[in-house]
Design a protein around this motif. Structure first.
Motif, PDB file in Angstrom:
ATOM      1  N   CYS A 125      11.416  -2.995  -2.438  1.00  0.00           N
ATOM      2  CA  CYS A 125      12.685  -3.015  -1.691  1.00  0.00           C
ATOM      3  C   CYS A 125      13.526  -4.219  -2.142  1.00  0.00           C
ATOM      4  CB  CYS A 125      12.409  -3.089  -0.198  1.00  0.00           C
ATOM      5  SG  CYS A 125      13.938  -3.243   0.763  1.00  0.00           S
ATOM      6  N   CYS A 128      13.978  -6.394   1.509  1.00  0.00           N
ATOM      7  CA  CYS A 128      12.870  -7.108   2.168  1.00  0.00           C
ATOM      8  C   CYS A 128      11.734  -7.432   1.198  1.00  0.00           C
ATOM      9  CB  CYS A 128      12.334  -6.306   3.364  1.00  0.00           C
ATOM     10  SG  CYS A 128      11.418  -4.821   2.907  1.00  0.00           S
ATOM     11  N   CYS A 146      14.483   1.953   1.741  1.00  0.00           N
ATOM     12  CA  CYS A 146      13.281   1.461   2.414  1.00  0.00           C
ATOM     13  C   CYS A 146      13.424   1.724   3.920  1.00  0.00           C
ATOM     14  CB  CYS A 146      13.219  -0.039   2.149  1.00  0.00           C
ATOM     15  SG  CYS A 146      11.978  -0.968   3.016  1.00  0.00           S
ATOM     16  N   CYS A 148      13.456  -0.406   6.084  1.00  0.00           N
ATOM     17  CA  CYS A 148      14.313  -1.466   6.629  1.00  0.00           C
ATOM     18  C   CYS A 148      15.798  -1.189   6.384  1.00  0.00           C
ATOM     19  CB  CYS A 148      13.940  -2.826   6.024  1.00  0.00           C
ATOM     20  SG  CYS A 148      14.648  -3.129   4.392  1.00  0.00           S
TER      21      CYS A 148
HETATM   22 ZN    ZN Z   1      12.865  -3.113   2.917  1.00  0.00          ZN
END
Ligand code: ZN
Ligand code: NAD
Length: 252
Positions: A125, A128, A146, A148
């Motif tokens: 990612c 993150c 991702c 996130c």
């Molecule tokens: Zn991520």
């Protein structure tokens, strides 16, 4: 093969193989600095292989890596990759350190190569940093995300980024402990990877370079084998009587 090298190989316990783009040249994957044929001659690296490039145009960078990855999948490990895998089986304590991201060493049967610059075959990612697993078999046309919400990127080291710390640490330890260090197909100009042969040499390793052209390392090497990796490595394995080193069956 020079007798001095055969003696060293027979006595060696901790052998490091250190490879660069040249080891994959005979598989048809262009090297970095070969101005005429190198991938990077047609593209400006900073437009494609940097965090800034991805931030500016994630889709262009994604498409380029998707294309590079499919070119690597279409290529096959060559006799050098197979010979290195066979030589590694000779020395349980040997370590393969590669700057390549093409995955060809693994496909030739080398176990756990230390991939200093990451791999084209996995994702991470961009936001993150989480490992995001294998590049999907049928990748979506647009950049995947991702959990996130961040965008996924190839798990390679881009210009301006740090090398994966644990991998670099293991590579440094292996280089410092080596009694024989064989550098194959690298111009040894990309730091900190390029420091590994110097570390090994400083700690007393015998340094062998395999490259058809003189490279910066040549002046420091105890022995330079001027030739293509796909010829020199199988000859080296054959001189140790390692049997079949070019096994196409191992390349799938
Ligand atoms: Zn991520
Ligand atoms: P480089 O392109 O700077 O140097 C390649 C070296 O290989 C040269 O010294 C050249 O003389 C030599 N060479 C060419 N053909 C050869 C052959 N048949 N046998 C042996 N040697 C041969 O490559 P580098 O030092 O690896 O640095 C380039 C960077 O680019 C690395 O960080 C690498 O991650 C990346 N890269 C990787 C790939 C790949 O994964 N296959 C391809 C291109 C670039």
């Amino acid at each position: 093969m020079p007798a001095a090298l055969i003696d060293r190989l027979r006595q060696a316990r901790r052998v490091v193989f250190f490879t660069g783009a040249g080891v994959s040249a005979e598989s048809g994957i262009p090297t970095f600095r070969e101005a005429q044929t190198g991938l990077w001659a047609r593209f400006r690296p900073e437009e494609l292989a940097s965090p800034e490039a991805f931030r500016e145009s994630p889709q262009r960078v994604w498409d380029w890596y998707a294309w590079r990855r499919s070119a690597c999948l279409a290529a096959r490990p060559n006799p050098a990759h197979h010979a290195i895998a066979a030589l590694q089986r000779q020395w349980p304590d040997s370590v393969l350190i590669t700057q390549n991201v093409d995955g060809l060493h693994r496909r030739a049967g080398s176990v756990e190569p230390l991939e200093l610059h990451g791999t084209l075959h996995r994702l991470a990612c961009f936001a993150c940093g989480r490992d995001a697993g294998d590049w999907p078999e049928n990748p979506p046309p647009s950049v995947p995300r991702c959990a996130c919400g961040g965008q996924l990127r190839p798990a390679v080291v881009w210009f301006g980024e740090a090398l994966p710390a644990a991998t670099l640490r293991r590579a440094v330890e292996a280089s410092e402990a080596a009694d024989l260090f064989v550098s194959i197909g690298t111009s040894a100009q990309v730091y900190p990877a390029a420091e590994l042969p110097l570390l090994a040499r400083r700690q007393g390793a015998w340094l062998v370079e395999v490259n058809p052209q003189p490279a910066p390392l040549s002046a420091l090497a105890d022995l330079c084998l001027h030739g293509a990796a796909g010829e020199v490595l199988p000859a080296l394995a054959a001189s140790l009587d390692l049997g079949c080193v070019d096994s196409p069956g191992a390349s799938l």
